[in-house]
Design a protein around this motif. Structure first.
Motif, short mmCIF file in Angstrom:
data_model
loop_
_atom_site.label_atom_id
_atom_site.label_comp_id
_atom_site.label_asym_id
_atom_site.label_seq_id
_atom_site.Cartn_x
_atom_site.Cartn_y
_atom_site.Cartn_z
N LEU A 172 0.92 -1.19 -0.16
CA LEU A 172 0.69 0.10 0.34
C LEU A 172 0.68 1.27 0.15
N VAL A 173 2.20 1.17 0.63
CA VAL A 173 3.17 2.19 0.54
C VAL A 173 3.59 2.40 -0.87
N ALA A 184 7.18 2.21 9.87
CA ALA A 184 7.94 2.96 9.45
C ALA A 184 7.03 3.13 8.16
N ASP A 185 6.02 2.64 7.58
CA ASP A 185 5.00 2.25 6.45
C ASP A 185 3.98 2.00 7.23
N THR A 186 3.67 2.42 8.20
CA THR A 186 3.07 3.05 9.45
C THR A 186 2.65 4.38 9.18
N GLU A 187 3.42 5.12 9.48
CA GLU A 187 4.19 6.85 9.51
C GLU A 187 3.34 7.40 7.76
N ARG A 188 4.04 6.52 6.95
CA ARG A 188 3.43 6.98 5.08
C ARG A 188 1.66 6.95 4.85
N LEU A 189 1.31 5.51 6.00
CA LEU A 189 -0.30 5.33 5.59
C LEU A 189 -1.32 6.08 6.11
N ALA A 190 -0.60 6.67 7.67
CA ALA A 190 -1.46 7.18 8.18
C ALA A 190 -1.69 9.05 7.82
#
Length: 231
Positions: free
Chosen positions: A121-122, A150-156
């Motif tokens: 998703l990123v 790190a992915d969460t920071e980009r997605l949220a």
């Protein structure tokens, strides 16, 4: 006696074996709904934390990472609908067995299940108002945990909540007693005890990454939280 003084990353849950008994795995997925309803704490997190945030947006979006049996995704969407919130939930899991399980079950309006990872998703440039996960953190080694955060920071664009078990002797003992009748019907008891051994305590996640805070959630759980602007 099981040593719970430190996290045991050497144990592997039965359901993580690609060759495990599919019948027992699907029974485990089905039983997640009851266990999560009783002990996951999502109802309180929704009412006290998520609902005010989601209600403030016209058509909020939420990503559930690692949906497993899909019950948390469905519960969050259902609660939001009852409150008049037009929430769109995207739930992802890279495991083809989880994807096949939810594909045979009707998903409520507003919930989309996908076989995908957070990295997928990123790469697609997706963004969500809220990102959550349930019982994912204890499956991860240190590198995979950093990748997820790190992915969460980009997605949220807004809040991120990773909700997981909290390791303790009391949790291990109580879970073993309560789930004893299910020992032969699914992986729920065996894997739950292994999960507690693999899980963290808040101090082990304190400072795990800039902008993230680890806090206890009730007696048996912990919450890893991030909000934009805190990193």
């Amino acid at each position: 006696m099981t040593d719970l003084a430190r996290r045991d990353t050497g144990v592997v849950e039965l359901m993580d074996d690609p060759a495990c008994d599919l019948r027992l795995l699907e029974r485990t997925y089905a039983q997640f709904r009851v266990v999560n309803r009783l002990v996951s704490g999502w109802r309180g997190l929704y009412a006290g934390t998520l609902r005010p945030l989601l209600a403030a947006r016209e058509r909020p979006t939420l990503l559930d990472v690692g949906f497993g049996g899909g019950d948390i995704s469905v519960a969050l969407a259902t609660w939001a609908r009852r409150d008049g919130i037009d929430l769109a939930v995207t739930a992802i899991d890279p495991d083809p067995r989880a994807a096949a399980y939810v594909a045979r079950r009707p998903a409520p309006d507003g919930v989309t299940f996908r076989r995908a990872s957070s990295a997928d998703l990123v790469a697609q440039g997706r963004r969500f108002d809220v990102v959550v996960s349930n019982h994912v953190l204890h499956h991860l080694d240190d590198a995979a945990l950093q990748d997820l955060l790190a992915d969460t920071e980009r997605l949220a664009t807004g809040l991120a909540l990773h909700n997981d078990l909290r390791r303790s002797r009391l949790a291990h003992a109580a879970y073993g007693v309560v789930t004893a009748p299910l020992a032969r019907t699914s992986f729920l008891r065996t894997d739950g005890l292994l999960s507690i051994r693999r899980s963290h305590v808040p101090a082990e996640l304190a400072g795990v990454r800039d902008g993230w805070t680890a806090e206890p959630l009730g007696r048996f759980r912990l919450l890893l939280r991030h909000e934009p602007g805190t990193a």
